[in-house]
Design an enzyme around this catalytic site. Sequence first.
Site, PDB file in Angstrom:
ATOM      1  N   ARG A   1       0.805  -1.221   0.000  1.00 28.87           N
ATOM      2  CA  ARG A   1       0.000   0.000   0.000  1.00 28.87           C
ATOM      3  C   ARG A   1       0.842   1.276   0.000  1.00 28.87           C
ATOM      4  O   ARG A   1       0.324   2.354  -0.288  1.00 28.87           O
ATOM      5  CB  ARG A   1      -0.942   0.020   1.205  1.00 28.87           C
ATOM      6  CG  ARG A   1      -0.237  -0.033   2.546  1.00 28.87           C
ATOM      7  CD  ARG A   1      -1.232   0.023   3.699  1.00 28.87           C
ATOM      8  NE  ARG A   1      -1.833   1.328   3.858  1.00 28.87           N
ATOM      9  CZ  ARG A   1      -3.122   1.529   4.142  1.00 28.87           C
ATOM     10  NH1 ARG A   1      -3.943   0.502   4.280  1.00 28.87           N
ATOM     11  NH2 ARG A   1      -3.595   2.747   4.295  1.00 28.87           N
TER      12      ARG A   1
ATOM     13  N   HIS B   1      -9.702   3.844  -3.720  1.00 31.01           N
ATOM     14  CA  HIS B   1      -8.838   2.889  -3.034  1.00 31.01           C
ATOM     15  C   HIS B   1      -9.411   1.483  -3.198  1.00 31.01           C
ATOM     16  O   HIS B   1     -10.534   1.309  -3.649  1.00 31.01           O
ATOM     17  CB  HIS B   1      -8.773   3.197  -1.531  1.00 31.01           C
ATOM     18  CG  HIS B   1      -8.389   4.600  -1.195  1.00 31.01           C
ATOM     19  ND1 HIS B   1      -7.476   4.898  -0.207  1.00 31.01           N
ATOM     20  CD2 HIS B   1      -8.777   5.807  -1.686  1.00 31.01           C
ATOM     21  CE1 HIS B   1      -7.333   6.217  -0.114  1.00 31.01           C
ATOM     22  NE2 HIS B   1      -8.120   6.777  -0.994  1.00 31.01           N
ATOM     23  N   ALA B   2      -8.676   0.505  -2.781  1.00 27.46           N
ATOM     24  CA  ALA B   2      -9.166  -0.869  -2.719  1.00 27.46           C
ATOM     25  C   ALA B   2      -8.667  -1.465  -1.397  1.00 27.46           C
ATOM     26  O   ALA B   2      -7.524  -1.224  -1.008  1.00 27.46           O
ATOM     27  CB  ALA B   2      -8.630  -1.697  -3.897  1.00 27.46           C
TER      28      ALA B   2
ATOM     29  N   TYR C   1     -12.409   3.494  10.135  1.00 30.22           N
ATOM     30  CA  TYR C   1     -11.608   3.683  11.349  1.00 30.22           C
ATOM     31  C   TYR C   1     -11.028   5.085  11.327  1.00 30.22           C
ATOM     32  O   TYR C   1     -11.046   5.767  10.308  1.00 30.22           O
ATOM     33  CB  TYR C   1     -10.485   2.639  11.455  1.00 30.22           C
ATOM     34  CG  TYR C   1      -9.666   2.420  10.196  1.00 30.22           C
ATOM     35  CD1 TYR C   1      -8.895   3.437   9.642  1.00 30.22           C
ATOM     36  CD2 TYR C   1      -9.659   1.182   9.561  1.00 30.22           C
ATOM     37  CE1 TYR C   1      -8.148   3.236   8.499  1.00 30.22           C
ATOM     38  CE2 TYR C   1      -8.919   0.965   8.410  1.00 30.22           C
ATOM     39  CZ  TYR C   1      -8.155   2.005   7.889  1.00 30.22           C
ATOM     40  OH  TYR C   1      -7.418   1.808   6.747  1.00 30.22           O
TER      41      TYR C   1
ATOM     42  N   GLU D   1     -13.803   3.020  -1.451  1.00 30.39           N
ATOM     43  CA  GLU D   1     -13.077   1.779  -1.211  1.00 30.39           C
ATOM     44  C   GLU D   1     -13.727   0.737  -2.120  1.00 30.39           C
ATOM     45  O   GLU D   1     -14.782   0.174  -1.802  1.00 30.39           O
ATOM     46  CB  GLU D   1     -13.164   1.367   0.260  1.00 30.39           C
ATOM     47  CG  GLU D   1     -12.442   2.291   1.224  1.00 30.39           C
ATOM     48  CD  GLU D   1     -10.931   2.134   1.192  1.00 30.39           C
ATOM     49  OE1 GLU D   1     -10.462   1.130   0.611  1.00 30.39           O
ATOM     50  OE2 GLU D   1     -10.237   2.987   1.760  1.00 30.39           O
TER      51      GLU D   1
END
Length: 225
Positions: free
Chosen positions: A42, A112-113, A164, A186
């Site tokens: 990442r 994002h993933a 989060y 996401e």
Amino acid sequence: ALQTYQTDPEMRKMLTQLYFYIMPVFNVDGYHFSWTNDRFWRKTRSKNMRFHCHGVDANRNWKVKWCDEGASFHPCDDTYCGPFPESEPEVKAVAHFLRKHRKQIKAYLSFHAYAQMLLYPYSYKYATIPNFNCVESAAYNAVNALQSAYGVRYRYGPASSTLYVSSGSSMDWAYKNGIPYAFAFELRDTGHFGFLLPETLIKPTCTETMLAVKNITLHLMKKCH
């Protein structure tokens, strides 16, 4: 978007009245590394000679509550925030572009993933953004539009409570710098490692995500307050 320009009045309205700035891949070196070495990599690929670790989490490297909760000071951690804000050339370049154009930019969308979520500020704290009603409405309509394609359900809400708490994100930075619609998708994961994905796997995610983006764009053009 380009293929439907002639046949879709809403798409034509969007592309006629708005500018779209598109960066296909933000973290080019890290993305390449995820194909060749580590499927779940990442970070960027910058070097840290002291610890012999590579990379910084580019979504912890922005100057908004930098390296606070949800980020790490240790260079070997996945959530390493970097030695200072905008230490990574990728982050610095995009931040410079956004600062230069922020008076004209109405929305910032980051992709994002993976998790099947549509997130909005704040990420670094539990708090309600001033234009919550407009952003919440846009998110609700976007996930419904996305679901209409293949039945895939996305969760949506403030990043801190939906996913989060994390500090130094590009989404929070964009919002704090005057961009009223800031979202992070996401995306659902279609998988890749060691082979090229067939179009049948890629196309559904692109199609449903485009419906959500289109929906958000039409929402902001209505000038919700």
